[in-house]
Scaffold this motif. Structure first.
Motif, PDB file in Angstrom:
ATOM      1  N   VAL A  70      -8.076  -1.976 -17.958  1.00 48.23           N
ATOM      2  CA  VAL A  70      -8.773  -1.961 -19.245  1.00 48.23           C
ATOM      3  C   VAL A  70     -10.166  -2.560 -19.086  1.00 48.23           C
ATOM      4  N   ASP A  71     -10.255  -3.691 -18.414  1.00 53.94           N
ATOM      5  CA  ASP A  71     -11.550  -4.340 -18.189  1.00 53.94           C
ATOM      6  C   ASP A  71     -12.495  -3.428 -17.403  1.00 53.94           C
ATOM      7  N   GLU A  72     -11.964  -2.730 -16.412  1.00 57.68           N
ATOM      8  CA  GLU A  72     -12.786  -1.822 -15.605  1.00 57.68           C
ATOM      9  C   GLU A  72     -13.286  -0.652 -16.462  1.00 57.68           C
ATOM     10  N   ILE A  73     -12.425  -0.111 -17.296  1.00 55.38           N
ATOM     11  CA  ILE A  73     -12.819   0.993 -18.181  1.00 55.38           C
ATOM     12  C   ILE A  73     -13.905   0.536 -19.142  1.00 55.38           C
ATOM     13  N   ILE A  74     -13.744  -0.632 -19.721  1.00 57.24           N
ATOM     14  CA  ILE A  74     -14.746  -1.170 -20.646  1.00 57.24           C
ATOM     15  C   ILE A  74     -16.077  -1.372 -19.920  1.00 57.24           C
ATOM     16  N   LYS A  75     -16.017  -1.882 -18.697  1.00 64.20           N
ATOM     17  CA  LYS A  75     -17.242  -2.088 -17.909  1.00 64.20           C
ATOM     18  C   LYS A  75     -17.963  -0.766 -17.666  1.00 64.20           C
ATOM     19  N   ILE A  76     -17.217   0.256 -17.294  1.00 58.89           N
ATOM     20  CA  ILE A  76     -17.808   1.575 -17.034  1.00 58.89           C
ATOM     21  C   ILE A  76     -18.400   2.155 -18.319  1.00 58.89           C
ATOM     22  N   LEU A  77     -17.685   2.048 -19.407  1.00 57.48           N
ATOM     23  CA  LEU A  77     -18.194   2.566 -20.677  1.00 57.48           C
ATOM     24  C   LEU A  77     -19.478   1.854 -21.099  1.00 57.48           C
ATOM     25  N   LYS A  78     -19.540   0.550 -20.890  1.00 56.44           N
ATOM     26  CA  LYS A  78     -20.754  -0.196 -21.235  1.00 56.44           C
ATOM     27  C   LYS A  78     -21.937   0.230 -20.375  1.00 56.44           C
ATOM     28  N   GLU A  79     -21.671   0.640 -19.133  1.00 59.16           N
ATOM     29  CA  GLU A  79     -22.738   1.125 -18.265  1.00 59.16           C
ATOM     30  C   GLU A  79     -23.212   2.512 -18.707  1.00 59.16           C
ATOM     31  N   ILE A  80     -22.254   3.361 -19.076  1.00 61.01           N
ATOM     32  CA  ILE A  80     -22.577   4.733 -19.477  1.00 61.01           C
ATOM     33  C   ILE A  80     -23.231   4.759 -20.858  1.00 61.01           C
ATOM     34  N   ILE A  81     -22.680   3.974 -21.779  1.00 62.72           N
ATOM     35  CA  ILE A  81     -23.172   3.940 -23.161  1.00 62.72           C
ATOM     36  C   ILE A  81     -23.459   2.480 -23.525  1.00 62.72           C
ATOM     37  N   PRO A  82     -24.621   1.963 -23.121  1.00 65.40           N
ATOM     38  CA  PRO A  82     -24.904   0.538 -23.321  1.00 65.40           C
ATOM     39  C   PRO A  82     -24.992   0.116 -24.791  1.00 65.40           C
ATOM     40  N   GLU A  83     -25.455   1.004 -25.648  1.00 65.39           N
ATOM     41  CA  GLU A  83     -25.562   0.681 -27.070  1.00 65.39           C
ATOM     42  C   GLU A  83     -24.990   1.833 -27.889  1.00 65.39           C
ATOM     43  N   PRO A  84     -23.656   1.905 -27.998  1.00 61.50           N
ATOM     44  CA  PRO A  84     -23.058   3.017 -28.742  1.00 61.50           C
ATOM     45  C   PRO A  84     -23.432   2.950 -30.218  1.00 61.50           C
ATOM     46  N   LYS A  85     -23.605   4.128 -30.817  1.00 55.79           N
ATOM     47  CA  LYS A  85     -23.912   4.154 -32.242  1.00 55.79           C
ATOM     48  C   LYS A  85     -23.246   5.359 -32.876  1.00 55.79           C
TER      49      LYS A  85
END
Length: 132
Positions: free
Chosen positions: A6-21
């Motif tokens: 879960v932590d790894e997925i969250i890390k990857i998502l934050k890299e791909i989409i740093p500021e989701p809106k």
């Protein structure tokens, strides 16, 4: 799924989409609620094409509660499932007026009591509209 996964997925998502809106255009919590409800089974882009007309004509729950089904249906027809959505929007607006003095509730129980509002819609409204 492990905590590490879960932590790894969250890390990857934050890299791909740093500021989701949110891609939906809205000016207040009432408009957000309507837009999220309308976005079911269609794209945000398509919703954004009809909401300017919808919100210009019905900017609050009082005016929307007075809408005729035919008029609302004609505005939202391009979205699909317009028959159900038109009825739900009018019922939602009437419920907001009668039960919540025209104010969009800020809790799951009350939001989910509104026509056409399920847990996903309520989650989006609470997160984006109320920062909950």
């Amino acid at each position: 799924m492990s905590k590490n996964n879960v932590d790894e997925i969250i890390k990857i998502l934050k890299e791909i989409i740093p500021e989701p809106k949110c891609e939906l255009n809205y000016g207040n919590v009432f408009e957000l609620l309507c837009a999220v409800m309308l976005s079911s089974q269609t794209t945000d882009k398509r919703v954004n094409q009809i909401t300017p007309q919808l919100f210009a004509k019905y900017p609050n729950s009082f005016l929307l509660s007075q809408a005729t089904y035919e008029d609302l249906y004609n505005i939202i027809k391009p979205l699909g499932f317009a028959k159900i959505k038109a009825n739900n929007l009018i019922d939602l607006a009437k419920s907001l007026e009668v039960n919540f003095a025209g104010v969009v509730p800020n809790n799951f129980k009350d939001l989910e009591s509104l026509a056409g509002v399920g847990h996903k819609t309520a989650s989006v409204v609470l997160a984006l509209g109320y920062n909950i």
